[in-house]
Scaffold this motif. Structure first.
Motif, PDB file in Angstrom:
ATOM      1  N   ASP A 163     -12.421   3.276  -1.254  1.00 46.56           N
ATOM      2  CA  ASP A 163     -12.971   4.650  -1.392  1.00 46.56           C
ATOM      3  C   ASP A 163     -12.106   5.707  -0.613  1.00 46.56           C
ATOM      4  O   ASP A 163     -12.859   6.426  -0.107  1.00 46.56           O
ATOM      5  CB  ASP A 163     -14.561   4.374  -1.092  1.00 46.56           C
ATOM      6  N   ILE A 164     -10.911   5.506  -0.871  1.00 46.31           N
ATOM      7  CA  ILE A 164     -10.071   6.535  -0.124  1.00 46.31           C
ATOM      8  C   ILE A 164      -8.887   6.801  -1.005  1.00 46.31           C
ATOM      9  O   ILE A 164      -8.574   5.814  -2.005  1.00 46.31           O
ATOM     10  CB  ILE A 164      -9.431   6.149   1.305  1.00 46.31           C
ATOM     11  N   ASP A 165      -8.070   8.003  -0.869  1.00 42.04           N
ATOM     12  CA  ASP A 165      -7.086   8.253  -1.731  1.00 42.04           C
ATOM     13  C   ASP A 165      -5.903   8.041  -1.117  1.00 42.04           C
ATOM     14  O   ASP A 165      -5.778   7.338   0.082  1.00 42.04           O
ATOM     15  CB  ASP A 165      -6.952   9.598  -2.482  1.00 42.04           C
ATOM     16  N   LEU A 166      -4.626   8.326  -1.570  1.00 42.11           N
ATOM     17  CA  LEU A 166      -3.334   7.632  -0.920  1.00 42.11           C
ATOM     18  C   LEU A 166      -3.065   8.543   0.525  1.00 42.11           C
ATOM     19  O   LEU A 166      -2.814   7.891   1.378  1.00 42.11           O
ATOM     20  CB  LEU A 166      -2.276   8.476  -1.947  1.00 42.11           C
ATOM     21  N   CYS A 167      -3.759   9.742   0.638  1.00 42.82           N
ATOM     22  CA  CYS A 167      -3.583  10.411   2.047  1.00 42.82           C
ATOM     23  C   CYS A 167      -4.421   9.766   2.827  1.00 42.82           C
ATOM     24  O   CYS A 167      -4.027   9.456   3.984  1.00 42.82           O
ATOM     25  CB  CYS A 167      -3.875  12.097   1.861  1.00 42.82           C
ATOM     26  N   GLY A 168      -5.671   9.484   2.772  1.00 39.90           N
ATOM     27  CA  GLY A 168      -6.543   8.776   3.346  1.00 39.90           C
ATOM     28  C   GLY A 168      -5.906   7.420   3.815  1.00 39.90           C
ATOM     29  O   GLY A 168      -6.309   6.929   4.779  1.00 39.90           O
ATOM     30  N   TYR A 169      -5.555   6.561   2.980  1.00 40.83           N
ATOM     31  CA  TYR A 169      -4.772   5.367   3.110  1.00 40.83           C
ATOM     32  C   TYR A 169      -3.867   5.610   4.170  1.00 40.83           C
ATOM     33  O   TYR A 169      -3.843   4.712   5.150  1.00 40.83           O
ATOM     34  CB  TYR A 169      -4.610   4.828   1.656  1.00 40.83           C
ATOM     35  N   LEU A 170      -2.969   6.400   4.061  1.00 47.05           N
ATOM     36  CA  LEU A 170      -1.873   6.583   4.876  1.00 47.05           C
ATOM     37  C   LEU A 170      -2.402   6.867   6.326  1.00 47.05           C
ATOM     38  O   LEU A 170      -1.884   6.305   7.361  1.00 47.05           O
ATOM     39  CB  LEU A 170      -0.756   7.667   4.534  1.00 47.05           C
ATOM     40  N   ASP A 171      -3.355   7.527   6.311  1.00 49.19           N
ATOM     41  CA  ASP A 171      -3.979   8.062   7.692  1.00 49.19           C
ATOM     42  C   ASP A 171      -4.615   6.826   8.312  1.00 49.19           C
ATOM     43  O   ASP A 171      -4.477   6.691   9.559  1.00 49.19           O
ATOM     44  CB  ASP A 171      -5.194   9.213   7.660  1.00 49.19           C
ATOM     45  N   ALA A 172      -5.553   6.043   7.521  1.00 50.26           N
ATOM     46  CA  ALA A 172      -5.948   4.893   8.280  1.00 50.26           C
ATOM     47  C   ALA A 172      -4.975   3.804   8.624  1.00 50.26           C
ATOM     48  O   ALA A 172      -5.021   3.049   9.365  1.00 50.26           O
ATOM     49  CB  ALA A 172      -7.002   4.374   7.252  1.00 50.26           C
ATOM     50  N   LEU A 173      -3.769   3.882   7.825  1.00 53.80           N
ATOM     51  CA  LEU A 173      -2.889   2.809   8.226  1.00 53.80           C
ATOM     52  C   LEU A 173      -2.022   2.940   9.415  1.00 53.80           C
ATOM     53  O   LEU A 173      -1.744   2.224  10.091  1.00 53.80           O
ATOM     54  CB  LEU A 173      -1.746   2.662   6.925  1.00 53.80           C
ATOM     55  N   ARG A 174      -1.845   4.346   9.750  1.00 56.91           N
ATOM     56  CA  ARG A 174      -1.613   4.695  10.891  1.00 56.91           C
ATOM     57  C   ARG A 174      -2.042   4.353  12.274  1.00 56.91           C
ATOM     58  O   ARG A 174      -1.679   3.970  13.096  1.00 56.91           O
ATOM     59  CB  ARG A 174      -1.156   6.198  11.111  1.00 56.91           C
ATOM     60  N   VAL A 175      -3.598   4.408  12.059  1.00 59.68           N
ATOM     61  CA  VAL A 175      -4.377   4.298  13.009  1.00 59.68           C
ATOM     62  C   VAL A 175      -4.485   2.622  13.467  1.00 59.68           C
ATOM     63  O   VAL A 175      -4.605   2.087  14.461  1.00 59.68           O
ATOM     64  CB  VAL A 175      -5.835   4.786  12.825  1.00 59.68           C
ATOM     65  N   THR A 176      -4.519   2.014  11.948  1.00 61.33           N
ATOM     66  CA  THR A 176      -5.037   0.430  12.314  1.00 61.33           C
ATOM     67  C   THR A 176      -3.335  -0.377  12.516  1.00 61.33           C
ATOM     68  O   THR A 176      -3.544  -1.467  12.776  1.00 61.33           O
ATOM     69  CB  THR A 176      -5.553  -0.297  10.880  1.00 61.33           C
ATOM     70  N   LYS A 177      -2.425   0.340  12.196  1.00 60.92           N
ATOM     71  CA  LYS A 177      -1.083  -0.233  12.335  1.00 60.92           C
ATOM     72  C   LYS A 177      -0.982  -1.359  11.567  1.00 60.92           C
ATOM     73  O   LYS A 177       0.094  -2.242  11.638  1.00 60.92           O
ATOM     74  CB  LYS A 177      -0.711  -0.656  13.736  1.00 60.92           C
ATOM     75  N   GLY A 178      -1.584  -1.528  10.263  1.00 64.12           N
ATOM     76  CA  GLY A 178      -1.495  -2.385   9.259  1.00 64.12           C
ATOM     77  C   GLY A 178      -2.230  -3.747   9.782  1.00 64.12           C
ATOM     78  O   GLY A 178      -1.804  -4.801   9.220  1.00 64.12           O
ATOM     79  N   THR A 179      -3.241  -3.782  10.768  1.00 64.39           N
ATOM     80  CA  THR A 179      -3.927  -4.989  10.999  1.00 64.39           C
ATOM     81  C   THR A 179      -4.298  -5.671   9.577  1.00 64.39           C
ATOM     82  O   THR A 179      -4.920  -5.002   8.849  1.00 64.39           O
ATOM     83  CB  THR A 179      -5.245  -4.599  11.837  1.00 64.39           C
TER      84      THR A 179
END
Length: 230
Positions: A163-179
């Motif tokens: 339930d996020i778009d590409l920009c939201g995905y990339l923002d969350a990826l930076r925070v989670t570091k890809g956990t």
């Protein structure tokens, strides 16, 4: 390398956060480009529309990355070979992702409605270094300006829309570091199900540890999402 955009600077900083964190075992990381002649977001979006018939929403230009590749693989814990939790990401350039073939062979038992979705998926993030089998895809449609849906695959547990778009995905990826499994925080999956036991443990550990390791990021929204799914 050409001068990075503010968005690219955030990603360069994200890799530095991983490299400089003594508590993480980073087994591999890479950042390729951008080169001095790399086209900007507006040019790339124009090329995709004109040559590929894929018109992406202009708002997505804000999170466009000119890197030829970007990724990292890491683990947390005293034992590098047996981490308490770990992660990986490997981002493909947008044009390369859009021009890929759909991953039809990955879903041999997809139902007819699922096959319609799979035919429009284009992978853009994955776990090739660990072979964890986690893949995130854009759902690319031709004709009309659109903001692609984001789908996450975790074979053999199927694929799920986020339930996020590409920009939201990339923002969350930076925070989670890809956990591993962080994408489930943006699905309607119940992490209390026994099939997601390891994922729930990883995400719980991540949200206990990362706020101390990376206090510059806000983990409260992710913690709320985890609690809602346990």
């Amino acid at each position: 390398m050409t001068n990075p955009t503010p968005n690219e600077q955030r990603w360069i900083a994200a890799l530095d956060e991983l490299r400089n964190c003594a508590d993480l075992h980073v087994t591999r990381d890479h950042q390729d480009g951008p080169d001095t002649d790399a086209p900007d977001a507006r040019s790339v979006f124009g090329t995709l529309a004109e040559q590929d018939g894929v018109a992406l929403a202009p708002a997505l230009q804000a999170c466009y990355l000119r890197f030829d590749g970007l990724g990292a693989c890491w683990g947390f814990g005293e034992e590098e070979s047996d981490p308490l939790f770990a992660g990986e990401f490997n981002l493909l350039p947008l044009v390369q992702a859009v021009r890929q073939q759909p991953p039809i062979e990955r879903y041999p038992y997809a139902s007819p409605p699922q096959q319609e979705i799979v035919a429009e998926l284009r992978d853009f993030d994955g776990t090739p270094m660990t072979g964890a089998g986690h893949v995130t895809s854009l759902r690319i449609k031709r004709g009309g300006v659109h903001n692609p849906e984001i789908w996450f695959s975790d074979n053999p547990l199927g694929f799920h829309r986020l339930d996020i778009d590409l920009c939201g995905y990339l923002d969350a990826l930076r925070v989670t570091k890809g956990t591993f499994g962080w994408q489930y925080l943006f699905t309607d999956v119940s992490l209390a199900d026994e099939n997601y036991e390891v994922t729930a443990e990883f995400l719980t550990e991540m949200l206990d540890v990362f706020p101390e390791l990376f206090p510059q990021h806000d983990y409260a929204p992710l913690r709320a999402r985890l609690e809602a799914r346990l």
